[in-house]
Design a protein around this motif. Structure first.
Motif, short mmCIF file in Angstrom:
data_model
loop_
_atom_site.label_atom_id
_atom_site.label_comp_id
_atom_site.label_asym_id
_atom_site.label_seq_id
_atom_site.Cartn_x
_atom_site.Cartn_y
_atom_site.Cartn_z
N ASN A 164 0.82 -1.22 0.00
CA ASN A 164 0.00 0.00 0.00
C ASN A 164 0.85 1.27 0.00
OD1 ASN A 164 -2.52 -1.18 -0.15
ND2 ASN A 164 -2.71 -1.39 2.07
N TYR A 165 2.07 1.19 0.54
CA TYR A 165 2.95 2.35 0.54
C TYR A 165 3.52 2.64 -0.84
CZ TYR A 165 2.97 2.10 5.67
OH TYR A 165 2.61 2.09 7.01
N ILE A 166 3.73 1.60 -1.65
CA ILE A 166 4.34 1.82 -2.97
C ILE A 166 3.31 1.98 -4.07
CG2 ILE A 166 6.52 0.69 -2.36
CD1 ILE A 166 5.54 -1.77 -3.91
N LYS A 167 2.04 1.61 -3.81
CA LYS A 167 1.01 1.85 -4.83
C LYS A 167 0.87 3.36 -5.04
CE LYS A 167 -3.77 1.22 -6.14
NZ LYS A 167 -5.14 0.83 -5.76
N ASN A 168 0.99 3.79 -6.28
CA ASN A 168 0.99 5.23 -6.62
C ASN A 168 2.12 5.99 -5.93
OD1 ASN A 168 -1.27 5.11 -8.33
ND2 ASN A 168 -2.68 5.37 -6.63
N GLY A 169 3.19 5.27 -5.56
CA GLY A 169 4.33 5.93 -4.92
C GLY A 169 5.03 6.89 -5.86
N ASN A 170 5.86 7.74 -5.28
CA ASN A 170 6.51 8.82 -6.03
C ASN A 170 7.77 8.33 -6.76
OD1 ASN A 170 6.85 11.43 -6.93
ND2 ASN A 170 7.79 12.18 -5.05
N SER A 171 7.65 7.18 -7.43
CA SER A 171 8.79 6.53 -8.07
C SER A 171 9.17 7.25 -9.37
CB SER A 171 8.49 5.07 -8.36
OG SER A 171 8.21 4.37 -7.16
N ILE A 172 10.45 7.12 -9.72
CA ILE A 172 11.02 7.82 -10.87
C ILE A 172 11.79 6.85 -11.75
CG2 ILE A 172 12.82 9.49 -11.55
CD1 ILE A 172 10.44 10.98 -10.56
N LEU A 173 11.56 6.92 -13.06
CA LEU A 173 12.39 6.22 -14.05
C LEU A 173 13.28 7.27 -14.72
CD1 LEU A 173 13.07 3.64 -15.68
CD2 LEU A 173 11.26 4.33 -17.28
N ARG A 174 14.60 7.04 -14.63
CA ARG A 174 15.55 8.06 -15.07
C ARG A 174 16.51 7.54 -16.14
NH1 ARG A 174 19.88 11.12 -11.08
NH2 ARG A 174 18.11 12.44 -10.56
N PRO A 175 16.19 7.69 -17.41
CA PRO A 175 17.18 7.42 -18.45
C PRO A 175 18.30 8.47 -18.38
CG PRO A 175 14.96 7.46 -19.37
CD PRO A 175 14.87 8.01 -18.00
N ILE A 176 19.55 7.98 -18.30
CA ILE A 176 20.72 8.87 -18.16
C ILE A 176 21.63 8.71 -19.37
CG2 ILE A 176 22.74 9.45 -16.76
CD1 ILE A 176 21.38 8.06 -14.39
N HIS A 177 22.15 9.84 -19.84
CA HIS A 177 23.18 9.84 -20.87
C HIS A 177 24.44 10.47 -20.29
CE1 HIS A 177 24.92 11.85 -24.71
NE2 HIS A 177 25.39 10.60 -24.60
N TYR A 178 25.52 9.68 -20.29
CA TYR A 178 26.85 10.20 -19.94
C TYR A 178 27.56 10.47 -21.27
CZ TYR A 178 25.72 7.97 -15.44
OH TYR A 178 25.11 7.57 -14.28
N PRO A 179 27.63 11.72 -21.72
CA PRO A 179 28.18 12.00 -23.04
C PRO A 179 29.68 11.70 -23.12
CG PRO A 179 26.92 13.88 -22.20
CD PRO A 179 27.14 12.93 -21.06
N PRO A 180 30.23 11.64 -24.35
CA PRO A 180 31.67 11.51 -24.49
C PRO A 180 32.39 12.64 -23.74
CG PRO A 180 30.58 11.21 -26.61
CD PRO A 180 29.52 11.66 -25.64
N ILE A 181 33.55 12.32 -23.16
CA ILE A 181 34.35 13.30 -22.43
C ILE A 181 35.32 13.95 -23.41
CG2 ILE A 181 36.03 13.60 -20.56
CD1 ILE A 181 34.68 11.15 -19.20
N THR A 182 35.27 15.26 -23.51
CA THR A 182 36.06 15.96 -24.53
C THR A 182 37.32 16.62 -23.98
OG1 THR A 182 34.64 17.90 -24.24
CG2 THR A 182 34.06 16.37 -26.01
N SER A 183 37.38 16.82 -22.67
CA SER A 183 38.58 17.41 -22.07
C SER A 183 38.72 16.89 -20.64
CB SER A 183 38.50 18.94 -22.08
OG SER A 183 37.38 19.38 -21.33
N GLU A 184 39.89 17.04 -20.07
CA GLU A 184 40.17 16.53 -18.73
C GLU A 184 39.19 17.11 -17.71
OE1 GLU A 184 41.88 14.08 -16.26
OE2 GLU A 184 43.07 14.44 -18.06
N PRO A 185 38.34 16.26 -17.08
CA PRO A 185 37.38 16.80 -16.11
C PRO A 185 38.10 17.32 -14.87
CG PRO A 185 36.81 14.56 -16.82
CD PRO A 185 38.21 14.82 -17.27
N LYS A 186 37.63 18.43 -14.33
CA LYS A 186 38.20 19.00 -13.10
C LYS A 186 37.38 18.49 -11.91
CE LYS A 186 39.94 23.20 -15.33
NZ LYS A 186 39.83 24.66 -15.43
N ASN A 187 37.90 17.47 -11.26
CA ASN A 187 37.26 16.90 -10.07
C ASN A 187 35.86 16.34 -10.33
OD1 ASN A 187 39.41 17.57 -8.39
ND2 ASN A 187 38.64 19.64 -8.10
N ALA A 188 35.48 16.17 -11.58
CA ALA A 188 34.13 15.69 -11.87
C ALA A 188 34.19 14.28 -12.45
CB ALA A 188 33.43 16.63 -12.86
N VAL A 189 33.22 13.46 -12.06
CA VAL A 189 33.07 12.13 -12.61
C VAL A 189 31.64 11.99 -13.14
CG1 VAL A 189 34.81 11.04 -11.14
CG2 VAL A 189 32.45 11.18 -10.34
#
Length: 316
Positions: A164-189
């Motif tokens: 009963n808690y998950i029926k109509n729950g606030n669930s999310i489906l999240r398609p993610i795109h991690y694009p090609p990396i074009t330059s050295e990331p600064k502290n980011a992953v």
């Protein structure tokens, strides 16, 4: 080599009590020891998976100004498009190297909740995008329901405790795109070390290196599923509810080796959330002298709001 255990949902769905108990014991042990498991026997067909990836690749290939038109202000990114680098992990300032889309709940028989949740956003350029997204959402939600039933039994609760808690729950489906990396990331992953907010997460697309899980010794372990498996992990809400009996494990998506910077990565997590009024008070049968109560009482909705502020998706 992945050290994440594998289980098969068909064991739980079988009419054989021994197979059902085997699944309960295996997933309970995995969630107590590392918080992650690779799951086969789910409800996603190969055809549906192929259709979803085709649709999300087509969406993320759209021009930036078209995608930006699907960013909806004032709802904390709960529906529609979130552009590259906008979300960051708790405690970090650097934005993750990703862009993503959110499909939300398709409310049934509850007018009040239908008003409370933002509407799903329709992509007019891709006539099949929303249809395929909805079908995927429903199949992952169905899979998650049975996983939570197994966990309820592992916790000595009624099998249908979560239903009963998950029926109509606030669930999310999240398609993610991690694009090609074009330059050295600064502290980011691609996705900095974090724990998930929700009850459980079901992840499509953990079939190559990138996703890593931190074990009890603080070591990062590759989490790799077979093509026919989903990676499932405990979220902070379930960890809190069970007084840390079931562990919400820190995980990350690391950048690929430099020779693979020119490649995209796609993954699709389904974040299983309950309705906002679900109490996350520590279960009495998870508290004893050796395991004192670790958390104050809070509802799922209050907890989610706090975390969205920490992630930079909504302002105080």
């Amino acid at each position: 080599m992945s050290l994440v255990p594998s289980v098969d949902l068909s064991d739980f769905l079988s009419d054989d009590p021994k197979r059902k108990q085997k699944f309960i014991d295996e997933i309970g042990k995995a969630f107590e020891e590392i918080g992650f498991v690779a799951l086969g026997g789910h409800f996603l067909s190969d055809k549906l998976v192929d259709s979803l990836y085709a649709e999300i690749k087509d969406f993320f290939d759209l021009p930036a100004d078209v995608k930006d038109g699907y960013q909806i202000e004032g709802i904390g990114g709960q529906r529609g498009y979130t552009s590259f680098g906008k979300e960051h992990a708790k405690g970090r300032k650097e934005g993750d190297l990703k862009e993503f889309w959110h499909f939300g709940q398709y409310v049934e028989d509850n007018d009040e909740l239908e008003k409370e949740y933002p509407a799903n956003v329709m992509v007019k350029e891709l006539p099949e995008f929303n249809k395929v997204g909805k079908e995927t959402y429903k199949m992952l939600e169905k899979t998650a329901r049975y996983v939570l039933r197994a966990l309820a039994l592992h916790l000595n609760l009624d099998e249908f405790y979560f239903d009963n808690y998950i029926k109509n729950g606030n669930s999310i489906l999240r398609p993610i795109h991690y694009p090609p990396i074009t330059s050295e990331p600064k502290n980011a992953v691609r996705a900095a070390a974090h724990g998930d907010i929700n009850l459980i997460t079901l992840l499509m697309g953990a079939h190559g290196k990138g996703l890593q899980v931190q074990n009890h010794e603080g070591e990062w372990v590759d989490a790799i599923a077979r093509p026919d498996q989903l990676m499932i992990n405990v979220g902070d809400m379930l960890s809190r509810l069970t007084n840390n009996k079931l562990l919400s494990t820190i995980h990350q998506v690391v950048n690929p080796p430099k020779e693979l910077w020119g490649t995209s990565r796609y993954s699709v997590p389904f974040f299983m959330h309950p309705v906002s009024e679900m109490p996350l008070n520590c279960l009495e049968n998870c508290i004893d002298e050796e395991h004192p109560k670790l958390y104050t009482d809070i509802t799922a909705g209050e907890f989610l709001h706090e975390r969205l502020i920490e992630l930079g998706l909504i302002k105080k």
